[in-house]
Scaffold this active site. Structure first.
Site, PDB file in Angstrom:
ATOM      1  N   THR A 176       0.837  -1.195   0.000  1.00 52.85           N
ATOM      2  CA  THR A 176       0.000   0.000   0.000  1.00 52.85           C
ATOM      3  C   THR A 176       0.872   1.245   0.000  1.00 52.85           C
ATOM      4  O   THR A 176       1.812   1.347   0.783  1.00 52.85           O
ATOM      5  CB  THR A 176      -0.915  -0.010   1.239  1.00 52.85           C
ATOM      6  OG1 THR A 176      -1.734  -1.174   1.173  1.00 52.85           O
ATOM      7  CG2 THR A 176      -1.795   1.226   1.292  1.00 52.85           C
ATOM      8  N   CYS A 233      31.688   3.670  15.473  1.00 51.26           N
ATOM      9  CA  CYS A 233      32.278   3.150  16.703  1.00 51.26           C
ATOM     10  C   CYS A 233      31.695   1.764  16.944  1.00 51.26           C
ATOM     11  O   CYS A 233      30.525   1.623  17.251  1.00 51.26           O
ATOM     12  CB  CYS A 233      31.905   4.069  17.859  1.00 51.26           C
ATOM     13  SG  CYS A 233      32.676   3.637  19.384  1.00 51.26           S
TER      14      CYS A 233
END
Ligand SMILES: *Cc1c(COP(=O)(O)O)cnc(C)c1O
Length: 385
Positions: free
Chosen positions: A238, A326
């Site tokens: 949709t 990181c």
């Protein structure tokens, strides 16, 4: 405390005009664009009007615009879809070492799950792909070249038109991730000669969770999602009507304001860079000095870690990001900075400042007052100095 948002390459605020355009489709006009009744047809009309705006802006017919959930999906769709549809031609794909993870991980996926070989082209010290290397990487079994338009970490622009020409001459499809370029650089898919192009609304002051893939007619590609008869049967689901309407509105404004905004952001990024250079030693601009997005400024502050800079900036209300990811405590340098040959002392202390049209000179003045003392203090404590 002041809040200065300099992370527009991560995402941007939805602008008021965009929200206003979306609102009716979140409230009263909530129909499913596939429904045949009036409520559905009103939604369908809004979707098709948006598709027209986007198609016209990128120089193609509306039918070539396939709506998706964003840049990540568009990249996955292009790479996996073309790979799977062209197995009879070959199992080789060419990309670069500096792509967004949506492209890199899609390439890893087809290597691991479909037995593809992927060539990851190196780049020069500015982050530009070498066209001769591209030419010599193309093989008989190459099905796709995927090279980004503008890099999200350092802003470097690629010679997309030349790359497209090389791909076409060799009968290979060419996809470009233009997520960072849309709204900041002119894009005409016909003039560029690309076959597929990924876009995302939330990088240009539109809503999150909506984007598009430009898909040239005739490209052999498998659908990404199967289900109902949506989007030329290429992407079932949709339609996100308010998102699509917001995307088109955001693009319309970005296109109209492009020159003005680029001039403004270029001024701000130059001011920030030269102001920092005046006050600090050992700082380094990453990426191409000219051939770059005007809003993106990636700076290495040598001898300090990007993560601690970000945290200290954050405490002053300055929101930027590191070039480096990181991973669980260990500071891994960014794959982009590694690819441009930045040594660890340069890639570790790198910060990406990415401007938006709303940023002001006054905000840059604030940064120029707050950042140098932070850098000096961290350097004084750094074991790397
Ligand atoms: C943000 C970004 C993406 C991912 O887009 P989403 O809509 O957030 O999934 C892909 N490529 C580039 C270059 C990006 O900057």
């Amino acid at each position: 405390m002041r809040e200065i948002y300099l992370d527009n390459n991560a995402t941007t605020p939805v602008r008021k005009e965009v929200l206003d355009a979306m609102m009716p489709y979140l409230k009263d006009e909530y129909g499913n664009a596939s429904s045949v009744h009036l409520k559905g047809q009103k939604a369908r009309k809004a979707v098709e009007a948006s598709r027209e705006v986007i198609g016209e802006t990128i120089g193609t017919e509306p039918v070539d615009v396939i709506f998706t959930s964003g840049g990540t999906e568009s990249d996955n769709f292009a790479i996996k879809g073309v790979a799977m549809a062209n197995l009879d031609k070959g199992r080789h794909v060419i990309t670069t070492q500096i792509e967004h993870s949506a492209v890199l991980e899609s390439c890893r996926f087809i290597e691991e799950e479909l037995g593809f070989e992927v060539t990851y082209l190196p780049v020069d010290k500015y982050g530009v792909v070498d066209l001769d290397r591209l030419k010599s990487a193309i093989r008989k079994d190459t099905v796709l070249v995927s090279i980004m338009f503008a890099n999200n970490e350092i802003g470097t622009l690629q010679p997309i038109k030349e790359i497209a020409r090389i791909a076409k001459k060799n009968g290979v499809y060419f996809h470009t991730d233009a997520v960072q370029a849309l709204g900041k650089e002119p894009i005409d898919v016909e003039e560029l000669g690309v076959d597929m192009c990924s876009f995302s609304a939330h990088k240009l002051n539109g809503p999150k969770g909506v984007g598009a893939l430009y898909l040239r007619k005739g490209v052999k590609i498998l659908p990404f999602q199967t289900g109902g008869y949506h989007e030329r049967r290429k992407r079932a689901g949709t339609l996100n009507v308010p998102g699509i309407v917001g995307f088109a509105k955001a693009l319309e404004i970005a296109k109209n304001d492009m020159k003005k905004n680029n001039k403004h952001m270029n001024k701000l990024s130059k001011k920030l860079l030269s102001g920092l250079e005046k006050q600090l030693d050992e700082i380094y601009l990453n990426g191409h000095p000219e051939n770059r997005l005007s809003n993106t400024l990636n700076i290495s502050f040598r001898y300090i870690e990007g993560e601690s800079l970000i945290l200290n900036f954050d405490m002053k209300g300055i929101f930027a990001s590191t070039g480096s990811a990181c991973t669980s405590g260990s500071l891994e340098p960014s794959h982009v900075l590694t690819a441009i040959g930045a040594p660890p002392d340069r890639s570790q202390g790198s910060i990406r400042f990415s401007f938006g049209y709303e940023n002001t000179e006054d905000e840059v003045d604030y940064c120029l007052a707050e950042i140098p003392p932070i850098v000096k203090r961290l350097r004084a404590m750094s074991p790397l100095c």
